[in-house]
Design a protein around this motif. Structure first.
Motif, short mmCIF file in Angstrom:
data_model
loop_
_atom_site.label_atom_id
_atom_site.label_comp_id
_atom_site.label_asym_id
_atom_site.label_seq_id
_atom_site.Cartn_x
_atom_site.Cartn_y
_atom_site.Cartn_z
N HIS A 199 0.83 -1.21 0.00
CA HIS A 199 0.00 0.00 0.00
C HIS A 199 0.86 1.26 0.00
O HIS A 199 0.60 2.21 -0.76
N MET A 200 1.91 1.27 0.83
CA MET A 200 2.79 2.44 0.90
C MET A 200 3.55 2.61 -0.41
O MET A 200 3.73 3.73 -0.91
N ALA A 201 3.98 1.51 -0.99
CA ALA A 201 4.73 1.59 -2.25
C ALA A 201 3.84 2.05 -3.39
O ALA A 201 4.28 2.79 -4.28
N THR A 202 2.58 1.63 -3.38
CA THR A 202 1.66 1.98 -4.46
C THR A 202 1.49 3.48 -4.59
O THR A 202 1.46 4.02 -5.71
N ASN A 257 12.86 8.39 -12.47
CA ASN A 257 13.06 6.95 -12.64
C ASN A 257 13.77 6.35 -11.44
O ASN A 257 13.42 5.25 -10.98
N MET A 258 14.77 7.07 -10.94
CA MET A 258 15.52 6.54 -9.80
C MET A 258 14.67 6.51 -8.53
O MET A 258 14.83 5.61 -7.69
N LYS A 259 13.77 7.48 -8.38
CA LYS A 259 12.86 7.43 -7.23
C LYS A 259 11.98 6.19 -7.30
O LYS A 259 11.71 5.53 -6.29
N MET A 260 11.54 5.88 -8.54
CA MET A 260 10.75 4.67 -8.73
C MET A 260 11.58 3.43 -8.42
O MET A 260 11.12 2.49 -7.77
N VAL A 261 12.85 3.44 -8.88
CA VAL A 261 13.73 2.30 -8.64
C VAL A 261 13.99 2.12 -7.15
O VAL A 261 13.97 0.99 -6.64
N VAL A 262 14.22 3.23 -6.45
CA VAL A 262 14.48 3.14 -5.00
C VAL A 262 13.29 2.55 -4.28
O VAL A 262 13.42 1.69 -3.40
N GLU A 264 10.96 0.62 -5.55
CA GLU A 264 10.83 -0.79 -5.93
C GLU A 264 11.91 -1.63 -5.26
O GLU A 264 11.66 -2.74 -4.77
N ALA A 265 13.14 -1.08 -5.23
CA ALA A 265 14.26 -1.82 -4.65
C ALA A 265 14.15 -1.93 -3.14
O ALA A 265 14.79 -2.79 -2.52
N THR A 266 13.35 -1.06 -2.53
CA THR A 266 13.14 -1.13 -1.08
C THR A 266 11.97 -2.05 -0.74
O THR A 266 12.06 -2.87 0.17
N GLN A 272 10.46 -9.74 0.65
CA GLN A 272 11.24 -10.97 0.65
C GLN A 272 11.72 -11.32 2.06
O GLN A 272 11.75 -12.49 2.46
N LEU A 273 12.10 -10.27 2.82
CA LEU A 273 12.56 -10.51 4.19
C LEU A 273 11.43 -11.06 5.05
O LEU A 273 11.63 -11.99 5.85
N ILE A 274 10.24 -10.50 4.88
CA ILE A 274 9.09 -11.00 5.64
C ILE A 274 8.78 -12.45 5.26
O ILE A 274 8.51 -13.29 6.13
N VAL A 275 8.84 -12.75 3.96
CA VAL A 275 8.60 -14.13 3.52
C VAL A 275 9.67 -15.06 4.07
O VAL A 275 9.37 -16.17 4.51
N ALA A 276 10.93 -14.58 4.07
CA ALA A 276 12.02 -15.41 4.59
C ALA A 276 11.85 -15.68 6.08
O ALA A 276 12.11 -16.79 6.57
#
Length: 617
Positions: A199-202, A257-262, A264-266, A272-276
């Protein structure tokens, strides 16, 4: 050349359509986008079936692995044959399902993109001219290219991942619950955390996507201007200035673009950490005797393999949100365009060929309500009459002639053609009665013949094209071109001279053979020889037609049947050349200035025009 620069659609506030599109939620925009899939529901169903087959093979692989281990422990000799066959069948089914899903979805998505592109171009051809006054070409081109490709990503890549990986996750979770529902509850406990991150990323994705589209429009605009204006850029040594402008726009686009990448990369590693963490808890619990103590080795391997397989589809699902939000933002931009009001075409009157009687009755028009451009224009033009419009830049000459084909709609008063208000004519029929030749000739990529016959349909024969070219004094240079009438004109007519382009435009008007003709500075900025050719062509063209001529060189309009002098949106005097000279007012003073010994050949294009008008006042 426009006399004034429009700022807003005449008499029109922003329509509710574009505003509504801008205020739509992401879900509403995406739902509207998905409506384009309806004609292809059959292909979409095949795609869904294919991805269901694909998704089933993932837990089936884990089950096959566990079963094989159990058969090895049980010394089942038949498993030596059955297990390899099952392995091949699972991979074969996975391949078939993936192909059906991907091909069918790409088929659907490409049709959707094709339909959207066609709708966007059709809308651009039908929005009022004022829409182009408010938007740069770069931003509009960006909608057709960049925005549509972002939608394709949301309609193909995103849906592919959502269907394929989403169904895989559902299949894996279902099998996990079947094997041990208590252990599987661990994944449900982390779902709220994952939902919060998404939700926050969206919110960030959509905000940055809109900024990326704006900056991409700037990049496209500057690139377009740089290519078209490269001669001016080089002449004025403006290369460094243009490069700096482009650098700033491109840098802004890069930052977005880099804001979008950051983001997405965050967001993706957090998920993945939560799933792990959920996997670690699951493995810790699974190794406890009370949970899987009575299970066989194969069942333990099956359960852990199923849990391990969840990581990849969940990771891909977490990354697809960025693609979806870019698509939603692009779709919102396109829907804003599609929701714009089109040209008003409520007229039903049609005429075969009008006589050419044109009447302006107390005409009022303003691009901005507080700044009238035309104020109380009243004028009657008899059929076959040539009317010259004279006045300084900004006096309303081009605006007045642009009213005739309804490029803009007036707010008050009326324009009548053969006694019928032009608003009552069907728009296509009205414009069929008119031809226009302007200073800035627009030629399209293609041959000379195609440009002369542009828009007139396939029924136009080469003989008619050649006759129109001869009337326009263009045949002589066309015959010398490599290929003659099949010669390519280049981008915007770049392979032809200015005079040659002008004569092709006149030939186009000859071929259309309309009873009303508009000449907007058709002979300005030409050399003497070219102007002589064009003046001869125009003399033949205007014969028998109601003609409106805008010309800054007064020598070119001395033989006009009526000369109308305009200033600040009003007609200040009118008459023939001799009558206006005898009045010794506006026209006479401008005429003396233009032909004085000072050598000012075109006072209406210089600051002296303003001085002349002021002194004439």
């Amino acid at each position: 050349m426009s006399d004034t620069q429009p700022q807003q659609a005449p008499g029109q506030s922003p329509t509710s359509g574009p505003e509504a599109a801008a205020l739509m939620t992401g879900a509403q925009v995406y739902a509207r986008l998905l409506r384009y899939i309806r004609p292809f529901l059959g292909y979409f169903a095949i795609s869904l079936l294919g991805y269901i087959i694909f998704a089933v093979t993932t837990p089936a692989t884990a089950a096959w692995l566990g079963w094989t281990i159990d058969q090895i422990e049980a010394n089942n000799a038949d498993a030596r044959i059955i297990s390899p066959i099952l392995c091949v069948l699972i991979v074969l089914a996975r391949g078939v399902g993936g192909f059906l899903g991907h091909y069918s979805l790409e088929h659907t998505a490409n049709h959707v993109v094709h339909k959207l592109r066609c709708e966007v171009l059709d809308q651009l051809l039908n929005v009022p001219i004022a829409y182009y006054d408010r938007n740069t070409i770069g931003r509009l081109v960006s909608k057709v290219t960049y925005d549509v490709m972002q939608i394709k990503g949301a309609a193909t890549n995103a849906i592919t991942v959502v269907l394929r990986e989403g169904l895989t996750v559902i299949g894996l979770l279902a099998w996990l619950f079947w094997v041990n529902w208590r252990l599987s509850l661990v994944f449900l406990l982390v779902a709220p955390c994952m939902a919060l991150i998404v939700h926050m990323a969206t919110k960030r994705y959509r905000r940055y996507s809109r900024q990326m589209q704006d900056s991409m429009g700037d990049v496209t605009q500057i690139a377009n201007e740089s290519i078209k204006g490269q001669k001016v850029i080089r002449t004025f040594n403006a290369g460094e200035y243009v490069s700096e402008r482009f650098l700033r726009s491109s840098e802004r686009n890069r930052r977005q673009n880099m804001k979008m990448v950051v983001t997405e990369a965050t967001a993706t590693p957090l998920i993945q950490l939560i799933v792990a963490m959920a996997m670690a808890i699951l493995i810790w619990l699974a190794l406890a005797p009370e949970f899987l103590g009575g299970a066989s080795a194969g069942e333990v391997v099956t359960f852990l393999t199923l849990a391990g397989m969840l990581s990849k589809p969940l990771r891909q699902l977490s990354g697809v949100n960025a693609i979806i939000q870019r698509g939603i933002s692009a779709a919102s931009s396109i829907f804003e365009l599609l929701d714009n009001e089109r040209e008003r075409d409520t007229g039903t009157h049609t005429a075969g060929r009008v006589k050419g009687l044109v009447e302006f009755d107390q005409l009022q028009f303003a691009y901005e309500s507080a700044k009238p451009v035309l104020n109380g224009i009243t004028l009657r033009v008899e059929p076959g009459t040539t009317v010259a419009l004279v006045g300084r830049s900004g006096s309303g000459k081009s605006t007045l002639v642009n009213m005739l084909p309804r490029f803009y709609d007036y707010q008050q008063g009326e324009i009548r053609l053969d006694g019928v208000p032009i608003t009552e004519y069907a728009l296509n029929n009205l414009r069929q009665q008119m031809a226009m030749v302007t200073q800035d000739v627009v030629l399209f990529e293609g041959s000379v013949a195609e440009n002369i016959a542009y828009g007139l349909g396939e029924e136009v024969t080469l003989e008619k094209v050649q006759q129109a070219a001869r009337n326009a004094h263009a045949d002589e240079f066309i015959q010398k071109l490599p290929g003659g009438y099949d010669a390519q004109v280049g981008d915007g007519g770049g392979l032809l001279s200015g005079g040659q382009r002008q004569r092709l435009a006149i030939a186009r008007a000859f071929l259309k053979d309309s009873p009303v003709l508009i000449l907007d500075e058709a002979t300005s900025a030409l050399d003497t020889e070219s102007e002589q050719h064009i003046q001869q062509a125009l003399a033949e063209l205007i014969r028998g037609r109601t003609t409106f001529v805008i010309a800054h060189r007064l020598s070119t309009i001395e033989n006009a049947d009526l000369i109308v002098v305009m200033d600040q949106g009003r007609i200040v005097e009118s008459g023939t050349h001799k009558e206006l000279l005898a009045l010794d007012k506006h026209y006479a003073r401008l005429h003396r200035m233009q032909f004085s010994e000072s050598g000012l050949m075109n006072p209406l294009d210089s600051d002296s025009e303003s001085q002349a008008s002021e002194s004439a006042g």
